[in-house]
Scaffold this active site. Structure first.
Site: not given
Ligand SMILES: Cc1cc2nc3c(=O)[nH]c(=O)nc-3n(C[C@H](O)[C@H](O)[C@H](O)COP(=O)(O)O)c2cc1C
Length: 393
Positions: A89, A120
């Protein structure tokens, strides 16, 4: 109902889950180990693979770190000799850096799959325009995805994002469309907003909406804690596969449960404490071998204390033994104390499948740059400080 009738009505019968196709990769069963910072390193990925997880994504790596690797990035981008497919990732806010990192990973033969993190929710990242805030500006998201997809030389690229910023600002449909248009071969949706962090319940109806809006496979993510949850999510939303986060922390058996449930087989019994002990020791042993060149045994064992607690959740462990386990500094000590426990002990009938995590389970007020709402239609890049360390999603 026969398979034809069930496909007409859209109702899936047990055993109807198909392998997931991510570009050239066949993921069977259609289950992915979620990228989790500090967790999905090589030893844990290997354990999950042994329990049936076919695609295990690495911890998130900053694109800028790949171009100039330090010890931490080298550790995060390390794969086992036996590890395939190799899935990493990446996160970044600058197309050039993302593109360079992609080329480097691909040309070094390091990866078979790249996942991009746009989920996030942390304030220090979103307030600078990074993480989940990138999805507020679909053209910016598209620009970043394009930089990776156009440099990946056939290595499949996927992206993972959240449902939106908060209840009033949903971003997942535009984000999904942008990712599809720019060459992602699948997308993953954590069906919570950034406001929710890890609290409340994931809204699986968002996953169903995204499935209807896109032609590429959608992977559903959020709140799968037992095998039947995965079946339920696939049946309710039509998603092509599922991403498993907290449910497998200390419980890689979940992958076996999911496979059985998807195939319509009986779900295996929860493990006895003896079986759990063997997996803990194997996990620690793998971690020791993996980390021997950069850390001492005692530091590694200390760093695994939370992991050992996750494994033992739901079992009755005398507090004296738990204290000994939590102060052990070596494999030998750990093994000794674990062997004082009753091998045959089974967990309470349903086991304890509460999320095992230190992640925040309360709502937060999300900050994004004020200008973002006025300029949703441009693709202007945020500053480098939007990179932060967006290691969650
Ligand atoms: C300890 C931890 C670390 C995480 N780190 C990342 C990360 O680096 N990248 C990411 O996309 N998501 C990250 N996540 C989010 C998970 O991938 C997943 O989306 C989330 O936990 C919801 O799935 P679940 O309900 O199955 O846990 C993290 C979650 C946890 C609990």
């Amino acid at each position: 109902m026969n398979a034809f009738a069930s496909s007409l009505s859209g109702v899936k019968t047990p055993g109807s889950a198909r392998p997931l196709q991510i570009g050239p990769l066949v993921v069977d069963p259609p289950v992915v180990l979620a990228p989790m910072a500090g967790v999905t390193n090589y030893p844990f990925r290997k354990i999950c693979r042994e329990f049936g997880a076919p695609l295990c994504v690495s911890e998130m790596v900053l694109a800028s770190g790949v171009s100039r690797p330090n010890a931490e990035t080298s550790m995060k981008t390390s794969f086992g000799e036996d590890e395939h497919p190799r899935s990493i990732q990446l996160y970044g806010v600058d197309p050039r850096t993302l593109s360079e990192a992609t080329k480097r990973l691909v040309e070094d033969g390091k990866v078979d799959h790249i996942d991009l993190n746009f989920g996030c929710p942390m304030k220090k990242v979103t307030s600078k325009g990074g993480g989940a805030a990138i999805c507020v500006k679909p053209k910016l998201l598209a620009r970043l995805v394009r930089s990776v997809a156009s440099s990946s030389q056939g290595v499949p690229v996927t992206a993972k994002f959240r449902a939106g910023i908060d209840a009033s600002l949903s971003t997942f449909l535009d984000a999904g469309r942008a990712c599809e248009a720019e060459g992602c071969v699948a997308v993953g949706l954590h069906a919570r907003t950034a406001e929710m962090l890890y609290a409340g319940q994931a809204d699986w109806s968002n996953i169903a909406e995204l499935v209807n809006a896109l032609s590429i496979p959608v992977l559903g993510n959020g709140d799968i804690f037992r095998g039947s949850d995965a079946r339920k999510m696939m049946d309710q939303t039509g998603c092509a596969g599922v991403i498993i986060g907290r449910g497998c922390l200390g419980y890689p058996w979940l992958f076996r449960e999911i496979e059985s449930s998807l195939k319509g087989h009986d779900v295996p019994l929860n493990p006895t404490l003896g079986e759990v002990r063997e997996v803990i020791l194997r996990h620690v042993q793998l971690a020791l071998e993996w980390s021997s060149t950069w850390t001492e045994e005692k530091y590694l064992i200390r760093s695994l204390r939370k992991v050992i607690k996750w494994y033992l959740t739901g079992y009755s462990i005398p507090s004296v033994v738990m204290g000994q386990l939590m102060s052990a500094d070596s494999f030998t000590e750990l093994s000794w104390y674990l062997h004082t426990l009753d091998d045959r002990q089974c967990p309470p009938s349903e086991g304890d499948r509460k999320p095992r995590t230190v992640k925040k389970e309360f709502y937060q007020k999300v900050k994004i740059p004020a200008s973002y709402l006025l300029t949703r239609d441009d693709d202007q890049l945020p500053g480098k400080d939007a990179e932060g360390d967006a290691s969650c999603g």
